[in-house]
Design a protein around this motif. Structure first.
Motif, PDB file in Angstrom:
ATOM      1  N   HIS A  92      15.854 -13.073   4.763  1.00  0.00           N
ATOM      2  CA  HIS A  92      15.953 -14.448   5.254  1.00  0.00           C
ATOM      3  C   HIS A  92      14.623 -15.155   5.011  1.00  0.00           C
ATOM      4  N   THR A  93      14.545 -15.922   3.937  1.00  0.00           N
ATOM      5  CA  THR A  93      13.319 -16.656   3.617  1.00  0.00           C
ATOM      6  C   THR A  93      13.265 -17.949   4.427  1.00  0.00           C
ATOM      7  N   ILE A  94      12.111 -18.200   5.038  1.00  0.00           N
ATOM      8  CA  ILE A  94      11.964 -19.339   5.948  1.00  0.00           C
ATOM      9  C   ILE A  94      10.852 -20.256   5.456  1.00  0.00           C
ATOM     10  N   ASN A  95      11.120 -21.534   5.498  1.00  0.00           N
ATOM     11  CA  ASN A  95      10.151 -22.558   5.114  1.00  0.00           C
ATOM     12  C   ASN A  95       9.123 -22.727   6.240  1.00  0.00           C
ATOM     13  N   PRO A  96       7.865 -22.356   6.013  1.00  0.00           N
ATOM     14  CA  PRO A  96       6.858 -22.431   7.080  1.00  0.00           C
ATOM     15  C   PRO A  96       6.440 -23.843   7.439  1.00  0.00           C
ATOM     16  N   ARG A  97       6.867 -24.824   6.631  1.00  0.00           N
ATOM     17  CA  ARG A  97       6.452 -26.204   6.878  1.00  0.00           C
ATOM     18  C   ARG A  97       7.387 -26.934   7.834  1.00  0.00           C
ATOM     19  N   LEU A  98       8.417 -26.250   8.305  1.00  0.00           N
ATOM     20  CA  LEU A  98       9.309 -26.862   9.274  1.00  0.00           C
ATOM     21  C   LEU A  98       8.621 -27.002  10.625  1.00  0.00           C
ATOM     22  N   PHE A  99       9.151 -27.872  11.480  1.00  0.00           N
ATOM     23  CA  PHE A  99       8.625 -28.011  12.827  1.00  0.00           C
ATOM     24  C   PHE A  99       8.882 -26.715  13.604  1.00  0.00           C
ATOM     25  N   PRO A 100       8.003 -26.362  14.558  1.00  0.00           N
ATOM     26  CA  PRO A 100       8.210 -25.137  15.338  1.00  0.00           C
ATOM     27  C   PRO A 100       9.595 -25.054  15.972  1.00  0.00           C
ATOM     28  N   GLU A 101      10.107 -26.181  16.460  1.00  0.00           N
ATOM     29  CA  GLU A 101      11.436 -26.176  17.078  1.00  0.00           C
ATOM     30  C   GLU A 101      12.511 -25.768  16.068  1.00  0.00           C
ATOM     31  N   GLN A 102      12.363 -26.216  14.831  1.00  0.00           N
ATOM     32  CA  GLN A 102      13.324 -25.839  13.792  1.00  0.00           C
ATOM     33  C   GLN A 102      13.189 -24.363  13.428  1.00  0.00           C
ATOM     34  N   LEU A 103      11.957 -23.870  13.372  1.00  0.00           N
ATOM     35  CA  LEU A 103      11.735 -22.450  13.080  1.00  0.00           C
ATOM     36  C   LEU A 103      12.381 -21.573  14.144  1.00  0.00           C
TER      37      LEU A 103
END
Length: 542
Positions: A92-103
């Motif tokens: 599961h690759t995650i975009n680190p530039r998302l807002f913390p709430e989205q993460l």
């Protein structure tokens, strides 16, 4: 009656096995988070991926458990990728530039059991870890660091973990339709949605993008995927690179123009991939540094429409072929690639060049159509003029979102992309606009993409966006948001005059707004949504 042929499942582990066996000494170059360089090869990548597969097995994870990665393009991330998917887990690759709430939402929605992260993102992980009840292990994708332990005592370190494991691991022969990796959409409206790829879809996509009529990848190449591994799996290039056995240059977190020019020149990169904002920075840096980008033969542009002026600059100044491509998270991503057919070489150079502006034609494995409505059923003419809703179907196209019960397809089984486009008789795709970005002025449609492509051709403009602004008489009118080049003295009148002989008068923007910074999202795309919120009422206010 079946054919008398062997059956072997199409698995991601086959790719890394092939690269290890036949391209083991081919270089993998990696820039680390601290700026240092690591040179490894496919053989070492494969062995470390097996070591990490043993680590994951020691955690007692079950088939199809999710393992999240929050990391840049680097060699450890590549090793972890193959270990996760190859062992029957889901990467599961995650975009680190998302807002913390989205993460937090994404990690909890996926029920990730393990989170692997680059040291760069330590503060982010520490700030959200208390909100992640399903995560059992946190792994820093680096060597032991006492400073990391001080702020995160329970963290494990990748290098320490694999050092304790054997490189002997037998990849399980799982079913080819088993899920292999998970990417979430950017979530511009509502919460992000998960797209779950399979081993089969990934391997077939790798074949497709390697073809000469697609991205044209081979063992002769050195590929620089500037597009992040968390952005639709770096457009599939780490998988295709193992399939064809080419060299990879992984740029880490340094994606500025100067860093990329230096990587291209030092490691003789032949093929690079990224979004238009990346290439704008590269061209500026190449000019300032005096680089001729001698090794660079092809660059692939996707994620947003490529300005014609950019294609011209790469071709005329750097003898580099710009390949326009189109796709999205839901399509793995490649749905069309702009390569010319044999008959097109009988055209004039100008006519060939004009054809290059389109997003290209679909490779075998996917089919495109233009429909009169989002729910499909009526296909429109492929005449290059009739615009409609772009829809797609094929071997690596989504049919439903992760964790959602509802079907994501039209009533007759196509995926609606949200784009408005035309197709010609050869299948060449021209995106006219995102359906949400079209401007309806007095009942007539205006393409924001067309207006942007004209504006970016001005030598004193660095980046642009055209939005629909509300209008008392015409409902909507186009407004141009522009970032000037350094030291430019260009005015609003200059820009509007620049349009005068290039487009119908009624389509020229009503206003030009100059900004110092354009809002850019986590994947390098320009955030029109933010601009609409800020400037959508500017004509009413006036």
């Amino acid at each position: 009656m079946h054919g008398n042929m062997m059956f072997q499942p199409l698995l991601i582990s086959n790719l890394i096995e092939h690269a290890e066996m036949y391209h083991g000494d081919t270089a993998i170059i990696s820039k680390n988070t601290d700026g240092s360089m690591t040179q490894t090869n496919w053989s070492k990548i494969a062995k470390n991926s097996k070591r990490f597969a043993n680590v994951l097995q020691s955690f007692g994870l079950s088939l199809s458990d999710r393992v999240a990665t929050i990391a840049w393009n680097n060699h450890r991330h590549l090793e972890a990728w193959y270990a996760i998917s190859g062992s029957g887990l889901i990467c599961h690759t995650i975009n680190p530039r998302l807002f913390p709430e989205q993460l937090i939402y994404i990690i909890n929605d996926a029920h990730d059991k393990v989170v692997i992260f680059d040291k760069t993102f330590l503060p982010l992980i520490v700030s959200i870890k208390a909100s992640l009840p399903h995560v059992e292990h946190f792994i820093c994708l680096d060597h032991y660091d006492a400073a990391v332990i001080e702020s995160f005592p329970e963290v494990k370190f990748y290098d320490e973990l694999i050092a304790t494991q054997s490189d002997h691991y037998v990849w399980p022969q799982v079913e080819e339709n088993l899920a292999s990796s998970l990417c979430y959409t950017s979530g511009t409206t509502g919460n992000p949605k998960g797209v779950l790829y399979s081993h089969r879809s990934t391997v077939l996509h790798s074949y497709a993008i390697s073809l000469p009529d697609s991205l044209n990848l081979s063992a002769h190449d050195t590929i620089l995927p500037v597009v992040p591994m968390f952005h639709v799996n770096a457009w599939g290039t780490p998988y295709a690179a193992a399939m064809v056995g080419c060299s990879l240059v992984l740029p880490g977190p340094m994606l500025d123009g100067v860093s990329l020019v230096n990587l291209i020149d030092q490691y003789k990169v032949t093929n690079a991939l990224g979004v238009p904002t990346i290439w704008q920075g590269l061209l500026t840096a190449a000019h300032d540094l005096g680089s001729r980008l001698v090794s660079l033969k092809r660059n692939v542009v996707g994620g947003a429409a490529c300005p014609p002026s950019m294609i011209t600059t790469f071709r005329e100044l750097y003898q580099c072929e710009t390949i326009h491509a189109w796709g999205m998270t839901e399509t793995s991503p490649v749905g069309a690639v702009n390569q010319l057919k044999a008959k097109h070489f009988e055209l004039s150079e100008a006519e060939q060049f004009n054809l290059r502006f389109s997003q290209g034609r679909p490779p075998f494995g996917v089919t495109l159509r233009i429909s009169d409505e989002e729910q499909g059923m009526k296909e429109l003419q492929r005449d290059g003029q009739t615009a409609g809703h772009l829809q797609i179907k094929g071997h690596w196209i989504i049919d439903s979102y992760f964790g959602k019960n509802e079907n994501a397809l039209t009533v007759d089984g196509w995926f609606d992309t949200g784009d408005i486009a035309t197709l010609d008789e050869d299948g060449y795709l021209s995106i006219r606009d995102r359906s949400k970005d079209l401007i309806k002025s007095g009942g007539e449609w205006i393409s924001s993409v067309e207006l942007e492509n004209i504006a970016i051709g001005h030598p004193e403009i660095d980046s642009v966006a055209v939005i629909a602004a509300r209008h008392a008489k015409w409902d909507e009118r186009p407004v141009l948001i522009a970032k000037k080049s350094v030291a430019s003295q260009i005015t609003e009148a200059d820009i509007l005059n620049y349009y005068s002989d290039k487009i119908a008068k009624w389509q020229i923007p009503d206003k030009v707004i100059f900004v110092d910074v354009m809002p850019i999202g986590g994947t390098g795309k320009l955030l029109k949504k933010d601009l609409r919120e800020k400037f959508g009422s500017v004509l009413l206010d006036a």
